[in-house]
Motif scaffolding. Structure first.
Motif, PDB file in Angstrom:
ATOM      1  N   MET A  82      -3.790 -12.093   2.136  1.00  0.00           N
ATOM      2  CA  MET A  82      -2.962 -11.621   2.687  1.00  0.00           C
ATOM      3  C   MET A  82      -2.223 -10.437   2.070  1.00  0.00           C
ATOM      4  O   MET A  82      -2.596 -10.066   1.065  1.00  0.00           O
ATOM      5  CB  MET A  82      -1.688 -12.783   2.513  1.00  0.00           C
ATOM      6  N   ALA A 142      -6.035 -14.341  -2.350  1.00  0.00           N
ATOM      7  CA  ALA A 142      -5.721 -12.997  -3.125  1.00  0.00           C
ATOM      8  C   ALA A 142      -4.919 -12.223  -2.412  1.00  0.00           C
ATOM      9  O   ALA A 142      -5.012 -11.932  -1.133  1.00  0.00           O
ATOM     10  CB  ALA A 142      -7.021 -12.436  -3.535  1.00  0.00           C
ATOM     11  N   GLY A 143      -3.921 -11.522  -3.002  1.00  0.00           N
ATOM     12  CA  GLY A 143      -3.189 -10.493  -2.400  1.00  0.00           C
ATOM     13  C   GLY A 143      -4.088  -9.394  -2.484  1.00  0.00           C
ATOM     14  O   GLY A 143      -4.910  -8.989  -3.108  1.00  0.00           O
ATOM     15  N   VAL A 144      -3.886  -8.576  -1.024  1.00  0.00           N
ATOM     16  CA  VAL A 144      -4.556  -7.445  -0.841  1.00  0.00           C
ATOM     17  C   VAL A 144      -3.750  -6.422  -0.025  1.00  0.00           C
ATOM     18  O   VAL A 144      -2.797  -6.473   0.347  1.00  0.00           O
ATOM     19  CB  VAL A 144      -5.954  -7.643   0.327  1.00  0.00           C
ATOM     20  N   GLY A 145      -4.248  -5.070  -0.362  1.00  0.00           N
ATOM     21  CA  GLY A 145      -3.407  -3.875   0.544  1.00  0.00           C
ATOM     22  C   GLY A 145      -3.594  -3.917   1.899  1.00  0.00           C
ATOM     23  O   GLY A 145      -4.324  -4.772   2.438  1.00  0.00           O
ATOM     24  N   GLU A 181       0.689  -1.295  -0.060  1.00  0.00           N
ATOM     25  CA  GLU A 181       0.063  -0.040  -0.058  1.00  0.00           C
ATOM     26  C   GLU A 181       0.896   1.217   0.109  1.00  0.00           C
ATOM     27  O   GLU A 181       0.504   2.419  -0.285  1.00  0.00           O
ATOM     28  CB  GLU A 181      -1.084  -0.037   1.251  1.00  0.00           C
ATOM     29  N   ASN A 206      -6.339  -0.252  -3.430  1.00  0.00           N
ATOM     30  CA  ASN A 206      -5.393   0.559  -2.344  1.00  0.00           C
ATOM     31  C   ASN A 206      -5.623   2.052  -2.718  1.00  0.00           C
ATOM     32  O   ASN A 206      -6.023   2.666  -1.687  1.00  0.00           O
ATOM     33  CB  ASN A 206      -3.886   0.117  -2.491  1.00  0.00           C
ATOM     34  N   PHE A 211     -23.638  -4.094  -3.375  1.00  0.00           N
ATOM     35  CA  PHE A 211     -24.189  -3.704  -4.594  1.00  0.00           C
ATOM     36  C   PHE A 211     -23.827  -4.558  -6.136  1.00  0.00           C
ATOM     37  O   PHE A 211     -22.898  -5.378  -5.660  1.00  0.00           O
ATOM     38  CB  PHE A 211     -23.917  -2.132  -5.073  1.00  0.00           C
ATOM     39  N   CYS A 249     -13.613  -9.785   3.384  1.00  0.00           N
ATOM     40  CA  CYS A 249     -13.130  -8.975   2.258  1.00  0.00           C
ATOM     41  C   CYS A 249     -13.962  -8.826   1.030  1.00  0.00           C
ATOM     42  O   CYS A 249     -14.726  -9.830   0.932  1.00  0.00           O
ATOM     43  CB  CYS A 249     -11.691  -9.571   2.014  1.00  0.00           C
ATOM     44  N   SER A 250     -14.128  -7.561   0.532  1.00  0.00           N
ATOM     45  CA  SER A 250     -14.882  -7.772  -0.831  1.00  0.00           C
ATOM     46  C   SER A 250     -13.978  -7.699  -1.854  1.00  0.00           C
ATOM     47  O   SER A 250     -12.994  -7.345  -2.058  1.00  0.00           O
ATOM     48  CB  SER A 250     -15.657  -6.268  -0.648  1.00  0.00           C
ATOM     49  N   PHE A 251     -14.747  -8.267  -2.934  1.00  0.00           N
ATOM     50  CA  PHE A 251     -14.196  -8.684  -4.315  1.00  0.00           C
ATOM     51  C   PHE A 251     -15.235  -8.397  -5.277  1.00  0.00           C
ATOM     52  O   PHE A 251     -16.367  -8.438  -5.117  1.00  0.00           O
ATOM     53  CB  PHE A 251     -13.560 -10.022  -4.644  1.00  0.00           C
ATOM     54  N   ARG A 252     -14.530  -8.026  -6.502  1.00  0.00           N
ATOM     55  CA  ARG A 252     -15.582  -8.095  -7.643  1.00  0.00           C
ATOM     56  C   ARG A 252     -15.840  -9.354  -7.910  1.00  0.00           C
ATOM     57  O   ARG A 252     -15.078 -10.289  -7.734  1.00  0.00           O
ATOM     58  CB  ARG A 252     -14.960  -7.483  -8.998  1.00  0.00           C
ATOM     59  N   THR A 307      -5.233  -1.711   4.042  1.00  0.00           N
ATOM     60  CA  THR A 307      -6.163  -1.511   4.576  1.00  0.00           C
ATOM     61  C   THR A 307      -7.369  -2.596   4.384  1.00  0.00           C
ATOM     62  O   THR A 307      -7.838  -2.865   5.344  1.00  0.00           O
ATOM     63  CB  THR A 307      -6.877  -0.330   3.478  1.00  0.00           C
ATOM     64  N   ASP A 308      -7.312  -3.336   3.425  1.00  0.00           N
ATOM     65  CA  ASP A 308      -8.041  -4.466   3.171  1.00  0.00           C
ATOM     66  C   ASP A 308      -7.808  -5.685   4.128  1.00  0.00           C
ATOM     67  O   ASP A 308      -8.561  -6.400   4.612  1.00  0.00           O
ATOM     68  CB  ASP A 308      -8.023  -5.045   1.562  1.00  0.00           C
ATOM     69  N   THR A 367      -5.996  -9.525 -15.843  1.00  0.00           N
ATOM     70  CA  THR A 367      -6.261  -8.310 -14.509  1.00  0.00           C
ATOM     71  C   THR A 367      -7.723  -8.735 -14.281  1.00  0.00           C
ATOM     72  O   THR A 367      -8.600  -8.830 -15.172  1.00  0.00           O
ATOM     73  CB  THR A 367      -6.255  -6.988 -15.208  1.00  0.00           C
ATOM     74  N   ASP A 368      -7.924  -8.973 -12.812  1.00  0.00           N
ATOM     75  CA  ASP A 368      -9.071  -9.087 -12.197  1.00  0.00           C
ATOM     76  C   ASP A 368      -9.704 -10.283 -12.574  1.00  0.00           C
ATOM     77  O   ASP A 368     -11.062 -10.812 -12.338  1.00  0.00           O
ATOM     78  CB  ASP A 368     -10.131  -7.907 -12.820  1.00  0.00           C
ATOM     79  N   THR A 402      -6.050 -12.584 -10.048  1.00  0.00           N
ATOM     80  CA  THR A 402      -6.392 -12.211  -8.798  1.00  0.00           C
ATOM     81  C   THR A 402      -5.937 -13.600  -7.935  1.00  0.00           C
ATOM     82  O   THR A 402      -5.219 -13.392  -7.000  1.00  0.00           O
ATOM     83  CB  THR A 402      -7.789 -12.153  -8.482  1.00  0.00           C
TER      84      THR A 402
END
Lengths: 170, 431
Positions: B119, B135-138, A70, A96, B19, B151-154, B140-141, B190-191, B222
């Motif tokens: 993580m 999935a890797g996350v930042g 981040e 992020n 949503f 955790c939310s994902f598309r 904040t997540d 991507t995604d 992802t």
């Protein structure tokens, strides 16, 4: 957040990865002020010396691909970047940036429409981008109402904090 | 309705759909290391929310700079250690018992088919090798995951990659994934989740499947995913035997996660591997890939064998089979970093460490250090490294350094030659 963001463009090509936005050797830093000193260092060592608050990053495809760090979003926010406009983004970086309240705007063909130093006017809500230097008008993908509320609150943490306060919770 | 593996995991873990197109998932396992987690911990403390959603489902390791190289990295370790003690998190692996996160967590049996895993590390996609959505996350997540277990994902789209044919001698899973990334490009997935199918994948060990899934993110993916089968079952059996009547019952359970016949794929890619050569990268992007014959002769300064991509037992064995009885070339330096303490111990016991030492390799403790340019093998400006790691980004292993990504086999023969070499021209010794 301000509805219209105006700033000077710093332009970058495709696949600017997180190691170029924020090199791994500085991952031991945590204070945003320290982190800001290395913004874009891998791609443009002069960036931090010339960037001003409210300036914009314009990039081609896949901006922010690579690491989940981040720090890459923190460094741009702390450096004062007003918005990042790119043809497309890497998934984790995009997330992020939005989480931190940085408008990461997807705008196909933006890179080919902007030169270094162009003055851009960005309407975050409508997605309209005016290149005031060339007169070109571009249309970005507009944000969903939820993402707009994150940006309006300066990040997801502030948004949630506000919601909890409204509910009388801490 | 026919569903992909990822769609099934999303359906079974759905907590909320705030949503259309975005789903909040319950997370089974939250993994943590000392680079991205301390920032989340400090923020939770500052906000008066120093809590964890479930001490048993948070797994923690110190791996990126291990042991600490200076007081700043020591502080990152300290924040993590203090937090682990405060919350009585039992699955914590400090130096002396640690390993590179994406090697040690599977080794401990923490990841199971159908799991959701996050993580603060982009190579978390590795764990999809077990039929998980990982999935890797930042940060904040990650912080939300630590606090709430969500955790939310598309909604996930899936790309299906079929690897068929016969894997030629000298060609390994690292070559396969480099070929896949070259085919998909660095943004092609991507995604998306990347599913790996085909006879070749069925024949791969779990270690090789982890190498395959590890680099899904280099195509933007992802998560990488393999269907959990008998190979998965044999790997996990020591950890799960008490949960099932027998292996057959476990396998039936695993198969429920398999993508259904007729499910919807965003794209299907077919690759016949029969005529493949070993693969090597040449630029600063992981999709800049050439056949080894085109890259042979490129001079290098350092050889690095290790990381979450290729530091497992199978990788060390393959490299050692080429190195045994030989010496590294004059004027190059070679580093081998077993990915976990357990791998180090086994490699010591079966003579592999001695093979590397006799050849002139430097053997380091488990760490991510050099791969991301933080410690233990960083390059000087203008230096070139033949590496089994996952990223060749400009400056990744040190400012001004060039990294050529390759398999442990290519790295091993490159160490012997002092320049990029073709393992098919070398004799392998029995280990």
């Amino acid at each position: 957040m301000e509805k219209i963001i105006k700033g000077k463009a710093f332009v970058f090509d495709a696949n600017i990865d997180t190691d170029q936005i924020y090199p791994g050797r500085f991952l031991d830093l945590t204070d945003p002020e320290d982190v800001a000193k290395h913004a874009m260092e891998g791609a443009d060592p002069n960036f931090v010396r010339t960037v001003k608050k409210g300036d914009l990053i314009v990039a081609s495809t896949n901006f922010g691909c690579g690491s989940s760090r981040e720090h890459a979003a923190v460094t741009l926010k702390a450096a004062g970047i007003g918005a990042i406009l790119a043809d497309s983004f890497g998934r984790i970086f995009y997330r992020n940036a939005i989480n931190l309240g940085i408008p990461a705007i997807v705008c196909p063909d933006i890179r080919s429409s902007v030169s270094k130093g162009d003055l851009l006017s960005v309407n975050v809500a409508s997605g309209e981008i005016i290149n005031e230097t060339t007169g070109a008008i571009l249309k970005a993908q507009p944000f969903s109402p939820y993402v707009m509320s994150i940006l309006d609150n300066g990040g997801i943490k502030s948004l949630v904090k506000g919601q909890l306060q409204e509910q009388g919770l801490k | 309705m026919a569903m992909t593996l990822a769609e099934k995991i999303f359906k079974t873990h759905l907590k909320d759909e705030p949503f259309p197109g975005t789903k909040v998932l319950n997370i089974d396992v939250v993994l943590c290391h000392e680079i991205t987690t301390p920032i989340a911990i400090n923020d939770l403390v500052a906000r008066g929310k120093d809590r964890v959603f479930d001490t048993n489902r948070i797994k923690v390791v110190i791996d990126h700079v291990s042991p600490a190289k200076d007081s700043q990295t020591a502080l990152q370790g300290k924040i993590l250690r203090d937090w682990v003690r405060r919350h009585k998190i039992k699955d914590f692996f400090d130096i002396g018992q640690n390993g590179v996160c994406h090697s040690i967590f599977p080794e401990k049996g923490f990841i199971r088919p159908g799991n959701t895993v996050i993580m603060g590390d982009s190579h978390t996609c590795t764990h999809g090798a077990f039929g998980a959505f990982a999935a890797g996350v930042g940060t904040t997540d990650l912080e939300v995951g630590i606090l709430k277990g969500v955790c939310s994902f598309r909604d996930p789209e899936t790309i299906r990659v079929n690897l068929n044919g016969r894997l030629p001698e000298g060609v390994y899973s690292k070559d396969l994934i480099l070929k896949v990334i070259k085919t998909l490009t660095v943004k092609g997935a991507t995604d998306c989740v990347i599913e790996f199918h085909g006879d070749v994948v069925k024949g791969l060990s779990m270690e090789s499947r982890m190498t395959l899934c590890n680099m899904a993110v280099e195509a933007g993916g992802t998560s990488g995913v393999c269907m959990p089968d008998e190979v998965t079952l044999d790997y996990l059996w020591p950890f799960i035997s008490g949960d099932y009547k027998d292996k057959k019952a476990a396998l039936e359970e695993f198969k429920k996660w398999w993508s259904d016949e007729g499910c919807k794929y965003a794209k299907v890619v077919d690759i016949d591997v029969s005529d493949m050569e070993p693969q090597v990268t040449f630029g600063y992007k992981p999709d800049q890939v050439k056949n080894v014959t085109e890259m042979a002769g490129t001079l290098v300064d350092q050889i690095y064998i290790g990381s979450c991509t290729n530091g497992r037992m199978e990788d060390l064995k393959i490299a050692a089979s080429y190195v045994k009885g030989k010496k590294i070339a004059p004027l190059v330096r070679a580093i081998v970093s077993p990915a976990t303490t357990e791998i180090f111990r086994q490699a010591e016991a079966n003579g592999i460490i001695k093979i590397f030492l006799d050849a002139g390799f430097c053997v380091t403790n488990p760490t991510c250090g050099a791969c991301l340019g933080m410690s233990n093998g960083v390059l000087a400006e203008g230096e070139v490294c033949a590496s089994t790691t996952n990223r060749n980004f400009n400056g990744r292993m040190g400012k001004g350094g060039m990294v050529h990504l390759m398999s442990p086999a290519v790295a091993a023969v490159t160490a012997i030659e002092g320049k990029i070499a073709d393992p098919r021209k070398f004799r392998k010794e029995a280990i």
